[in-house]
Design an enzyme around this catalytic site. Structure first.
Site, PDB file in Angstrom:
ATOM      1  N   ASN A  32     -59.224   3.242  41.347  1.00 36.62           N
ATOM      2  CA  ASN A  32     -60.138   2.569  42.292  1.00 36.62           C
ATOM      3  C   ASN A  32     -59.600   1.254  42.861  1.00 36.62           C
ATOM      4  O   ASN A  32     -59.864   0.921  44.010  1.00 36.62           O
ATOM      5  CB  ASN A  32     -61.535   2.396  41.677  1.00 36.62           C
ATOM      6  CG  ASN A  32     -61.544   1.538  40.452  1.00 36.62           C
ATOM      7  OD1 ASN A  32     -60.516   1.370  39.797  1.00 36.62           O
ATOM      8  ND2 ASN A  32     -62.692   0.973  40.133  1.00 36.62           N
TER       9      ASN A  32
ATOM     10  N   LYS B 208     -48.501   2.814  33.798  1.00 36.80           N
ATOM     11  CA  LYS B 208     -48.807   4.152  34.303  1.00 36.80           C
ATOM     12  C   LYS B 208     -50.013   4.075  35.232  1.00 36.80           C
ATOM     13  O   LYS B 208     -51.145   3.929  34.792  1.00 36.80           O
ATOM     14  CB  LYS B 208     -49.128   5.123  33.159  1.00 36.80           C
ATOM     15  CG  LYS B 208     -49.082   6.571  33.657  1.00 36.80           C
ATOM     16  CD  LYS B 208     -49.888   7.524  32.833  1.00 36.80           C
ATOM     17  CE  LYS B 208     -51.299   7.650  33.240  1.00 36.80           C
ATOM     18  NZ  LYS B 208     -51.534   8.109  34.626  1.00 36.80           N
TER      19      LYS B 208
ATOM     20  N   GLY C  19     -60.314   2.268  32.682  1.00 38.14           N
ATOM     21  CA  GLY C  19     -60.652   3.628  33.091  1.00 38.14           C
ATOM     22  C   GLY C  19     -61.989   4.043  32.511  1.00 38.14           C
ATOM     23  O   GLY C  19     -62.808   3.194  32.141  1.00 38.14           O
TER      24      GLY C  19
ATOM     25  N   GLU D  61     -64.810   7.846  28.505  1.00 37.75           N
ATOM     26  CA  GLU D  61     -64.350   9.084  27.848  1.00 37.75           C
ATOM     27  C   GLU D  61     -62.851   9.004  27.490  1.00 37.75           C
ATOM     28  O   GLU D  61     -62.464   9.285  26.350  1.00 37.75           O
ATOM     29  CB  GLU D  61     -64.590  10.222  28.838  1.00 37.75           C
ATOM     30  CG  GLU D  61     -64.459  11.594  28.256  1.00 37.75           C
ATOM     31  CD  GLU D  61     -64.517  12.627  29.382  1.00 37.75           C
ATOM     32  OE1 GLU D  61     -65.146  12.365  30.422  1.00 37.75           O
ATOM     33  OE2 GLU D  61     -63.886  13.686  29.202  1.00 37.75           O
TER      34      GLU D  61
ATOM     35  N   GLY E  67     -61.117   6.260  27.364  1.00 41.10           N
ATOM     36  CA  GLY E  67     -61.009   5.109  26.454  1.00 41.10           C
ATOM     37  C   GLY E  67     -61.158   5.551  24.997  1.00 41.10           C
ATOM     38  O   GLY E  67     -60.388   5.124  24.127  1.00 41.10           O
TER      39      GLY E  67
ATOM     40  N   GLU F 288     -61.127  -1.725  29.192  1.00 40.57           N
ATOM     41  CA  GLU F 288     -62.077  -2.020  30.277  1.00 40.57           C
ATOM     42  C   GLU F 288     -62.607  -0.672  30.745  1.00 40.57           C
ATOM     43  O   GLU F 288     -61.919   0.057  31.444  1.00 40.57           O
ATOM     44  CB  GLU F 288     -61.380  -2.767  31.423  1.00 40.57           C
ATOM     45  CG  GLU F 288     -60.808  -4.128  31.040  1.00 40.57           C
ATOM     46  CD  GLU F 288     -61.853  -5.121  30.604  1.00 40.57           C
ATOM     47  OE1 GLU F 288     -63.060  -4.892  30.830  1.00 40.57           O
ATOM     48  OE2 GLU F 288     -61.470  -6.140  29.998  1.00 40.57           O
TER      49      GLU F 288
ATOM     50  N   CYS G 264     -66.292  -0.189  38.858  1.00 41.66           N
ATOM     51  CA  CYS G 264     -66.870  -0.187  37.508  1.00 41.66           C
ATOM     52  C   CYS G 264     -68.105  -1.081  37.474  1.00 41.66           C
ATOM     53  O   CYS G 264     -69.031  -0.840  36.718  1.00 41.66           O
ATOM     54  CB  CYS G 264     -65.823  -0.675  36.524  1.00 41.66           C
ATOM     55  SG  CYS G 264     -65.006  -2.153  37.091  1.00 41.66           S
TER      56      CYS G 264
ATOM     57  N   GLU H  30     -72.684   6.869  34.468  1.00 44.89           N
ATOM     58  CA  GLU H  30     -71.942   6.322  35.600  1.00 44.89           C
ATOM     59  C   GLU H  30     -71.623   7.482  36.553  1.00 44.89           C
ATOM     60  O   GLU H  30     -71.066   8.490  36.129  1.00 44.89           O
ATOM     61  CB  GLU H  30     -70.642   5.723  35.071  1.00 44.89           C
ATOM     62  CG  GLU H  30     -69.798   5.068  36.137  1.00 44.89           C
ATOM     63  CD  GLU H  30     -68.495   4.507  35.570  1.00 44.89           C
ATOM     64  OE1 GLU H  30     -67.810   5.237  34.840  1.00 44.89           O
ATOM     65  OE2 GLU H  30     -68.188   3.348  35.873  1.00 44.89           O
TER      66      GLU H  30
ATOM     67  N   GLU I  82     -59.961  -9.468  30.637  1.00 41.89           N
ATOM     68  CA  GLU I  82     -58.904  -9.573  31.652  1.00 41.89           C
ATOM     69  C   GLU I  82     -59.075 -10.970  32.248  1.00 41.89           C
ATOM     70  O   GLU I  82     -60.199 -11.469  32.314  1.00 41.89           O
ATOM     71  CB  GLU I  82     -59.169  -8.626  32.833  1.00 41.89           C
ATOM     72  CG  GLU I  82     -59.249  -7.182  32.516  1.00 41.89           C
ATOM     73  CD  GLU I  82     -57.894  -6.510  32.528  1.00 41.89           C
ATOM     74  OE1 GLU I  82     -56.863  -7.207  32.444  1.00 41.89           O
ATOM     75  OE2 GLU I  82     -57.886  -5.279  32.599  1.00 41.89           O
TER      76      GLU I  82
END
Ligand code: NAD
Length: 492
Positions: free
Chosen positions: A151, A174, A227, A230, A232, A249, A283, A384, A461
């Site tokens: 995103n 990545k 990300g 799931e 995570g 996150e 997010c 979400e 972050e």
């Protein structure tokens, strides 16, 4: 067509396995990208490890590291136009967003950490009594795997990369295989800035292969992931065998609380941004809007009237206010979620499906959507959806709004719209959210740590705290006594 190679040990690596990347606004192929297999992933990990252990980057003086980060920031700014265009082509998001937000904010993050790394890394002396001195020393963690979503491809990669490099780590990045272009384009900027070979390695590949290998490899000391919740969970499980340091996150289902005493125009316009910017693929999207019942009807009317005016189209046009979703799969998920919500009693107040406009036929477009009469126990209110779909409902009292906002598995962000500063402070203190915006939305500053609670993840972050995630803290205790107690404890 441009081909984007991987970047391993300071070298552009072209692989025989290739992948095409498409523009979600038209489904046209825009680039071809090398795909990392086990061999390239192994090489990248080995180089990052050897580079860290060799100390060429971590032992560089903080002043020199700062200088290098500033060169990366300049490199991004020099190529800002090209990068904004690339990000828009790859994600579909409007060029206005990539030009004024994604790309300059990425550069700013490098500048920020360049400016404060020496201060953040300075050793501290702690008073512990006459007999000894205590010093706290910040060291880099080692090799960091940076795994990012589609995103905000360059921006989120930059948040992590700038802090990781500033602290002296080496990295393997990545990006999402849906949006690898700007991260791969960073390779030449990093090279040009004089970062030693092997310090930064960039791999394109799937989560199931490259992502899993990075997560499970014992030579990786830390995984910084942004990300879905799931994925995570998989990373937490996969990294457990080597007890890696993690920053997670994850997802969100954020609530916006609109009080009757707000500036209504600002609250309506801000609420539109809070769910429709980046096609709602944020997010921190405010996908639950709670409005005080006294202004509920007029608020809904104004919101719907304006939502219907949002111009959908190709992100490269400055007229476009909303682009396509990232993929056909993402759009199918949204269609299913809205369909299910309607079956469960929700009323579509605007949007709700694929736009009829023939000009948008080839892209993965979805209308800006508002749902009313939603029941809180239904999936649309709890899960979400990651798209331009908000649920709106009235509330009678402040306490009720807070309770409902907090009744959620996620706790990433929240908004409060009110002119009453005392109320704003009181409500902000009661909300379960890592970030609370008062009379605004989406303001991120590199000085301010950002991150969620509960199933939105852990760790920060940005800010000092975000930087310190990439360091480990050592304490060094030195005796000041000629003969400390331990020296004659056994009477020898
Ligand atoms: P995703 O979880 O599907 O993928 C994210 C990254 O993880 C990608 O690079 C993917 O290839 C990789 N991955 C997938 N499976 C993996 C595995 N088994 N092991 C290691 N890596 C793997 O997320 P997405 O669809 O790219 O992005 C959307 C999600 O990201 C949403 O849930 C959104 O809330 C979240 N997000 C969170 C924040 C935040 O700051 N909290 C910011 C942006 C996005």
């Amino acid at each position: 067509m441009t081909h984007y190679p991987l970047y391993i040990n300071g070298t552009m690596v072209f692989t025989s396995r290739r992948q095409e990347v498409c523009n979600p606004a038209s489904q046209e192929t825009i680039a071809e990208v090398s795909v990392a297999g086990d061999k390239e992933t192994e090489q990248a990990i080995a180089c990052a490890r050897a580079s860290f252990d060799g100390g060429e980057w971590s032992n560089r003086s903080p002043a020199l590291r700062s200088e290098t980060l500033l060169k990366i920031a300049s490199g991004i700014l020099e190529k800002a136009q090209e990068l904004a265009r690339l990000e828009t082509l790859n994600t579909g998001k409007p060029i206005k967003e990539t030009t004024f937000m994604d790309i300059p904010s990425s550069a700013k993050t490098f500048e920020h950490f360049a400016g404060c790394l020496q201060r953040y890394l300075a050793a501290e002396t702690v008073a512990i009594g006459e007999e000894a001195t205590g010093r706290l020393i910040r060291e880099p963690r080692g090799v960091v795997a940076i795994i990012v979503p589609w995103n905000y491809p360059l921006l989120i990669a930059s948040w992590k990369l700038a802090a990781a490099l500033a602290a002296g780590n080496t990295v393997v990045i990545k990006p999402s295989s849906l949006t690898p272009l700007t991260a791969l384009a960073l390779a030449s900027i990093i090279d040009g800035a004089g970062v030693p070979a092997g310090t930064v390695n960039i791999l394109n590949g799937s989560g199931a292969s490259v992502g899993e290998m990075l997560t499970r490899d014992p030579r990786i000391d830390m995984v910084s992931f942004t990300g879905s919740t799931e994925v995570g969970r998989r990373i937490i499980a996969g990294s457990a065998s080597h007890v890696k340091k993690l920053v997670m996150e994850l997802g969100g289902k954020s609530a916006s609380l609109v009080f009757a005493d707000c500036d209504r125009e600002a609250a309506v316009n801000g609420s539109l941004c809070s769910i429709f910017l980046n096609q709602g693929q944020m997010c921190t999207a405010m996908s639950r809007i709670l409005v005080e019942e006294r202004i509920y009807q007029p608020f809904v009317e104004e919101f719907v009237k304006k939502a219907k005016k949002i111009t959908l189209g190709d992100g490269l046009s400055y007229e476009t206010q909303m682009g396509p979703l990232i993929s056909k799969e993402q759009r199918s998920r949204l269609i299913d979620a809205v369909g299910k919500a309607v079956k469960e009693g929700a009323r579509v107040l605007c949007g709700g499906g694929i736009p009829k406009d023939e000009a948008l036929r080839r892209g993965f477009f979805f209308e800006p959507t508002l749902l009313g009469e939603v029941r809180e126990e239904t999936n649309i209110c709890k899960d979400e959806v990651f798209g331009p779909v908000a649920c709106i409902s009235p509330f009678a009292a402040e306490n009720e709004a807070i309770k409902r906002a907090n009744r959620c598995d996620f706790a990433l962000a929240a908004c409060i719209w009110t002119k009453d500063a005392v109320r704003a402070d009181r409500v902000a203190a009661s909300l379960d959210a890592g970030t609370v915006w008062v009379n605004t939305y989406g303001m991120f500053y590199p000085q301010l740590p950002y991150g969620g609670f509960k199933q939105s993840g852990f760790g920060k972050e940005l800010g000092r705290e975000g930087f310190l995630e990439y360091t480990r803290l050592k304490n060094v205790v030195s005796s000041r006594e000629e003969k400390p107690l331990v020296s004659y404890w056994y009477g020898f």
